[in-house]
Enzyme design. Structure first.
Site, PDB file in Angstrom:
ATOM      1  N   CYS A 136      69.008  20.335  78.826  1.00 29.59           N
ATOM      2  CA  CYS A 136      67.820  20.563  78.115  1.00 29.59           C
ATOM      3  C   CYS A 136      66.786  21.261  78.987  1.00 29.59           C
ATOM      4  CB  CYS A 136      67.111  19.008  77.808  1.00 29.59           C
ATOM      5  SG  CYS A 136      65.809  18.745  76.880  1.00 29.59           S
ATOM      6  N   CYS A 139      63.102  19.801  78.179  1.00 28.80           N
ATOM      7  CA  CYS A 139      63.237  17.888  78.920  1.00 28.80           C
ATOM      8  C   CYS A 139      62.322  18.903  80.596  1.00 28.80           C
ATOM      9  CB  CYS A 139      63.730  16.770  78.983  1.00 28.80           C
ATOM     10  SG  CYS A 139      64.626  17.435  77.958  1.00 28.80           S
ATOM     11  N   ASP A 140      63.575  20.325  81.161  1.00 31.69           N
ATOM     12  CA  ASP A 140      63.234  20.319  82.664  1.00 31.69           C
ATOM     13  C   ASP A 140      62.830  21.481  83.018  1.00 31.69           C
ATOM     14  OD1 ASP A 140      65.187  17.967  83.469  1.00 31.69           O
ATOM     15  OD2 ASP A 140      66.329  18.570  82.767  1.00 31.69           O
TER      16      ASP A 140
END
Length: 310
Positions: A136, A139-140
């Site tokens: 992701c 997300c990261d």
């Protein structure tokens, strides 16, 4: 023979969508039962750093899910550690059978079983999950400011992830096993025009390299077997997601490879009284905050539906 338990609302799944649905259902005095499944807390339990959850500039994924579970319990939700192995939506009340032998019946069902990222299946990939290996970018990606990253895949997801990562990384290498991408042409044009992106064609990744964290990947040319080591600080797997819709794939309408179809602007599925929320139905955003929002919607939809039949 196991027990039979009845509830007005049965929630299957325990990620942000499931726990939020439990909070709202409990506040509506629907006395929900939530069955957690094999991975209580869902995908966030394997995400170490979370910096995009509103109200928390920094929180550990597992800690966030513990808090959500505690919140749902305090509101009055009955949370059960069990796994639903079969679900019959053709009868009223709906009937779910669990691995423990317990049978759950319910007037309404909220499905929040989520989706799982598809992985390459490499031992080294598993070793570095959460420590340089991710599925992701949204997300990261923030953690790779000023660093080099590798993305593997050839569809829209891979191209979108690669382009998003150029906002942070100094270099993004996209590795694809063929000589052309499956992504939409307009996405490809944006990718090829970005000076931070380099594409490595005809290659697969055979090993993620590193010690305390990722330092590179070992790629192999599918044409001649020649190996290439691509240095990087992060490795993003973008080969798609698989919605956990096995329970209902032959009972509810699905789309885009198994995602449960809901009416636009709602969480209502093709069967009245059955609602779906989170990554199980969302193949576009796949974020914790959008899943939580859909969990809220599902609880409100269920409350209104139950009020209507009563």
């Amino acid at each position: 023979m196991g027990d039979t338990r009845h509830s007005k609302v049965l929630i299957i799944g325990s990620g942000p969508a499931g726990y939020t649905a439990a909070v709202y259902s409990a506040r509506a005095m629907l006395e929900p039962v939530l069955v957690q499944g094999l991975q209580p807390g869902g995908q966030l339990t394997i995400t170490t750093e979370v910096e995009n959850w509103p109200g928390d500039s920094h929180v550990q994924g597992p800690d966030l899910m513990v808090r959500m579970e505690e919140h749902a319990r305090k509101m009055g939700a009955d949370i059960v550690f069990d796994y639903i192995s079969s679900l019959d939506l053709s009868v009223r009340p709906f009937v779910a059978k669990a691995d423990s032998g317990t049978t759950f019946t319910a007037d309404a069902v909220i499905l929040a079983t989520g989706a799982q990222a598809k992985w390459l299946g490499l031992p080294s990939e598993e070793k570095f999950k959460g420590f340089g290996v991710s599925a992701c970018a949204t997300c990261d990606g923030f953690f790779y400011r000023g660093k080099e990253v590798v993305v593997i895949g050839g569809g829209n997801t891979a191209v979108e992830e690669a382009l998003f990562l150029t906002n942070f990384a100094t270099k993004v290498t996209l590795i694809h096993r063929r000589d052309s991408l499956r992504a939409e042409k307009i996405m490809q044009e944006r990718l090829f025009a970005n000076p931070k992106v380099e594409v490595l064609w005809h290659h697969t990744v055979e090993e993620v390299l590193g010690d305390q964290g990722v330092t590179g990947v070992r790629a192999v040319d599918v044409r001649d077997g020649k190996e290439t080591v691509v240095p990087c600080d992060g490795f993003f797997v973008a080969i798609g997601h698989s919605p956990a819709s096995e329970l209902v794939k032959d009972q509810l309408e699905t789309h885009s490879g198994g995602y449960v179809k809901v009416e636009p602007g709602s969480t209502r599925t093709s069967i009245p009284g059955v609602f779906a929320a989170g990554d199980l139905t969302d193949h576009i955003y796949r974020q914790a905050v959008t899943s939580a929002g859909m969990g809220c919607m599902a609880a409100l939809d269920a409350e209104r539906w139950l009020a209507g039949i009563e």
